[in-house]
Enzyme design. Structure first.
Site, PDB file in Angstrom:
ATOM      1  CB  ALA A  58      -0.916   0.059   1.198  1.00  0.00           C
ATOM      2  CB  CYS A  59       1.576   3.808  -1.860  1.00  0.00           C
ATOM      3  SG  CYS A  59       2.582   2.491  -2.649  1.00  0.00           S
ATOM      4  CB  THR A  60      -0.023   7.909   1.264  1.00  0.00           C
ATOM      5  OG1 THR A  60      -0.351   6.913   2.309  1.00  0.00           O
ATOM      6  CG2 THR A  60      -0.752   8.924   1.382  1.00  0.00           C
TER       7      THR A  60
ATOM      8  CD  GLU B  78      -1.565   5.348  -3.732  1.00  0.00           C
ATOM      9  OE1 GLU B  78      -2.325   5.173  -2.881  1.00  0.00           O
ATOM     10  OE2 GLU B  78      -0.121   5.648  -3.454  1.00  0.00           O
TER      11      GLU B  78
ATOM     12  NE  ARG C  23      -4.015   5.441   3.841  1.00  0.00           N
ATOM     13  CZ  ARG C  23      -3.585   4.520   2.973  1.00  0.00           C
ATOM     14  NH1 ARG C  23      -2.539   4.925   2.320  1.00  0.00           N
ATOM     15  NH2 ARG C  23      -4.292   3.802   2.372  1.00  0.00           N
TER      16      ARG C  23
END
EC number: 3.4.13.19
Length: 433
Positions: free
Chosen positions: A19-21, A111, A261
């Site tokens: 997972a990423c932001t 992403e 987020r």
């Protein structure tokens, strides 16, 4: 912030989902007129990263072959010089993640996003031979002459070979930022970031509006809307086509894993925004910040873990906290790509890289004009975060940054929370550098 030793325990217990932001900033929304794309690459705390410069290549023949599935693509006869941040186990040929090429084009890939069940039932991912995060940078960055061209080439590949997974990919140059999201195995949409806006994504498809007549700001697979109509993903009687509603997943997990987020960063830059973390909430796609955004503000955003609130899992020592933080222990690296159009490309294009959890790491600048990196940038074997590296491995940037993280944990942890084994391990790590 206190009790950093709890970071590892808390976050390692929160799972190993990739997972990423992501955060982008247009040049009219930034503090100094820069274009900025940034992302935390979250995966495994044990994955060493290699920072590499790939030289220009001439007279290439054959195909590029992916590392983690059977995707392949013809090699260009001439490949531009480009930079990358590879996984340690790919022979510096896959999982490139982020970099610039000699044309001044940068990208961040990917992403992780999840497309809707109905869309995937009609057009599944091509998992065995479709393009995935593993190959995207290695195929696109050696040839892209502009951000727009990079997005278009990736879209063409999705149409021809299929997407092996759901993803969002950012492209940047001295004029604009483009962002592409998959809709299904062969459908995609790319949008140009408005110059006065910023954009946040957190493991969920975020794009919504699409105007097929506005070629300056939108690109898409040719059957994007007609396919959605045919498969019952979009009913024109209900209003304007919405890419997110037609092609993206939105379920209970998104409410706690992804919404917080996006909500947190949007409220950081637009404090009076009238949105809440609640099922079915619709967050604006693009926003103009109240105060223009600096690189320092982007670093702070990527280091956010809801500090100062009841949702901070590290301060509360609560591994069951439902809100997933932006900064997590399993971050492999965090990168910020900045393009300063008024400066020469060699110093105007900068990659800021933080190895490991950004809250405990330092962002190191890599200018595009650098002819070579330090020896430790391309080293780092397999190993656990608690294993003492030896020989050349002990000199790799990833291990040095992990050691710094460990020492910061020690310095901020009351002695009563440490045992002799932890203390001995930290001392050994400090001596290794």
């Amino acid at each position: 912030m206190k009790k950093y030793l709890a970071f590892a325990v808390t976050l390692l217990g929160m799972g190993k989902v990739i997972a990423c932001t992501t955060l982008f900033v247009g040049n009219q929304a930034s503090a100094d007129g820069s274009f900025i794309i940034a992302r935390n690459e979250d995966g495994s705390a044990n994955n060493a990263k290699h920072k590499v410069i790939h030289p220009v290549a001439f007279h290439q023949q054959g195909e590029y072959k992916a590392h983690r599935n059977n995707f392949s693509w013809p090699l260009p006869e001439t490949a531009m010089r480009y930079t990358a941040i590879h996984d340690f186990d790919t022979n510096d040929n896959a999982m490139g993640e982020a970099g610039f090429n000699s044309a001044g084009v940068g990208m961040s890939a990917t992403e992780t996003i999840y497309n809707g069940r109905a869309a995937l039932a009609a057009d599944p991912y091509v998992t065995k031979t479709g393009i995935t995060e593993d190959a995207i940078e290695s195929v696109i960055l050696p040839v892209a002459q502009s951000a727009r061209q990079g997005a278009k080439l990736l879209g063409d590949i999705i149409e021809q070979k299929g997407a092996g997974e759901g993803f969002g990919v950012a492209f940047i140059d001295s004029k604009e930022i483009w962002y592409l999201e998959t809709g299904s195995g062969h459908q995609w949409l790319a949008v140009r970031l408005p110059a006065d806006s910023y954009f946040v994504s957190a493991n969920q498809g975020r794009l919504r509006h699409y105007d097929p007549n506005d070629n300056a700001n939108y690109m898409a697979s040719p059957t994007l809307v007609s396919f959605a109509k045919k498969q019952g993903l979009y009913d024109p009687a209900r209003g304007e086509f919405d890419f997110h509603q037609a092609y993206s997943q939105d379920n209970k997990n998104d409410t706690t894993y992804n919404y917080p987020r996006v909500w947190t960063l949007q409220h950081q830059f637009n404090p009076h925004l009238d949105t809440v973390v609640s099922p079915g909430e619709t967050f604006p796609v693009f926003l103009t910040p109240i105060t223009k955004i600096s690189v320092a503000a982007v670093k702070n955003a990527l280091r956010n873990h809801y500090q100062g609130t009841s949702h901070d899992p590290y301060a509360s020592h609560n591994p069951q906290e439902p809100w997933r933080p932006i900064s997590v222990f399993r971050t492999q690296e965090s990168h910020i790509l900045q393009v300063r159009p008024k400066l020469p490309q060699a110093i105007g294009n900068v990659e800021y890289i933080a190895y490991g959890m950004p809250s405990l790491s330092v962002y190191l600048p890599y200018y595009q004009g650098m002819r070579h990196y330090q020896p430790g940038d391309d080293k780092g074997p397999i190993g656990r975060a608690t294993t003492l590296p030896t020989g050349h491995s002990a000199r790799c940037k990833r291990w040095l940054c992990r050691t710094t993280m460990r020492l910061r944990q020690m310095c901020n942890t009351p002695a009563k929370h440490l045992n002799s084994k932890q203390l001995s391990s930290s001392i050994r790590w400090s001596r290794a550098i």
